[in-house]
Design an enzyme around this catalytic site. Sequence first.
Site, PDB file in Angstrom:
ATOM      1  N   CYS A 332       0.655   6.284  -2.984  1.00 53.33           N
ATOM      2  CA  CYS A 332       1.599   7.075  -3.772  1.00 53.33           C
ATOM      3  C   CYS A 332       2.523   7.885  -2.856  1.00 53.33           C
ATOM      4  CB  CYS A 332       0.846   7.949  -4.766  1.00 53.33           C
ATOM      5  SG  CYS A 332       1.864   8.551  -6.135  1.00 53.33           S
ATOM      6  N   HIS A 435      -3.293   4.222  -7.501  1.00 53.56           N
ATOM      7  CA  HIS A 435      -4.463   5.083  -7.322  1.00 53.56           C
ATOM      8  C   HIS A 435      -5.702   4.305  -7.764  1.00 53.56           C
ATOM      9  CE1 HIS A 435      -2.347   8.778  -6.354  1.00 53.56           C
ATOM     10  NE2 HIS A 435      -1.504   8.537  -7.344  1.00 53.56           N
TER      11      HIS A 435
END
Length: 511
Positions: A332, A435
């Site tokens: 991310c 994630h």
Amino acid sequence: MVKQIMIQGTASDAGKSVLVAGLCRLFKNKGKRVVPFKSQNMSLNSFITATGDEMGRAQVFQAEAAGVFPDVRMNPVLLKPTNDRQSQVIFMGAILDNMDAVTYHDFKQTLIPKIQAVYQSLADENDIIVLEGAGSPAEINLNDRDIVNMGMAKMVDAPVVLVADIDKGGVFASIYGTIMLLNEEERARIKGVIINKFRGDVALLQPGIDMIEELTNVPVIGVIPYANLQLEEEDSVSLNGKNYAPDSNALLDIAIICLPRISNFTDFHSLEIQPEISLRYIRNLADFGKPDLVIIPGSKNTLEDMAFLEESGLKKAIQNFAENAGKVIGICGGYQMLGQKMLDPDQVESKQLEIAGLGLLDTETIFLDQKRTTQITGVTHSGEAVEGYEIHMGETKRGESTSPFCKIKAVNGNEETHQDGAISANKNIIGTYIHGIFDNDVFLGNLFDELLTRKNQSIYPHEIINLKEHKEQEYDKLAALLEANIQMDQLEKIMKGEKICVSTQKPAIKE
């Protein structure tokens, strides 16, 4: 009618979240329909539900313990700090606005009827709700507009059990101080005390228990022994105790850059539980060492954390590591930092308009107002099926010298194809928005094999421990620990609204 119990703590990291999870599993094992609830959670560790809603990770693992799917109603208000003075305010999974503390303190009163309605909808569907407070109820500067501790207990008329961490020291002062700082109505809501993380012979503790019961007129209904359970930790305070030095006996040394605004460090729980893997958190240049893998995690303020890497000297250390054929993975915000530069023309994350990245991937990121929150499934560049979730406000474009890391095949359960992430030509640098990528067993096993092969060693000799199965075992251990060390008959009376008194029954530690 739904039964309810609220767990509040004398401080952050007292064990509230774990205690709630354990009670959820305990009641679930007794055949009850039980759910967790925390009206307001301040955390940079969040999760995306199957419907694309964002909620705090603590209520996710509590829901898992309860044997139910995570539901955003379990955590209607999520605050994600963007800097020391401002937080992104999320209600029922959707962003409302960025607010400073004063603005939010005034605004949150408008949320009370909405929170009550959300809570009632859960109450209508379940037998038991286990509520969690935040920090301490004795934050007397904030109590007049509280919606998460005694304010929440008052909203739904919930009895409260106060948990205190003895491992940090000063447990009796924290119990007494917390109770006595509350007003009379709030003190009356505290029906019991649980002392958490005790080591040693409980007989040595008994004189203190007797005195604190006499001083507060609140019974101690449990003493929980310190247990080395491998459960997710949500509070960033827990990172202070993480390793920074490598384990020389481990097969692999994995180093995570501990960014000042690190988010979703629960991504690394799968790595922590694997045998012969050294997982450590790097806070400064002196800790860098000679890792086999460097991971740059997510961040709630990517530009500011990129500036931290520059100022700390870690930027140059990571670049040198990569130039010497080191393996680097960015998740991310970490993926965004791996690129050439990041642009924030609308100051979505920071007052900085632009900052240079690490330059390890031919990518460029621009920050947008729209947040992407999705669950995904896909296939990596090397053919591994993976699943996870995305939470980001940036759009990253790849250059010609990179390939996509993953082909996404489904989003929030619906068929949808697009490409995620980037991988360098030499395959050493990987960036992804996924994630939970390390929670995929085949991907993780192949990664370990690759890292060991690079060291001219044989492949990873252990079977990958499946995170979901591992957590189920840990939840059952936790429930058994609580049942053995809490006076459950007293807790049941509290939940029924019956008065319990300070008794002569002495708690006995059971491992």
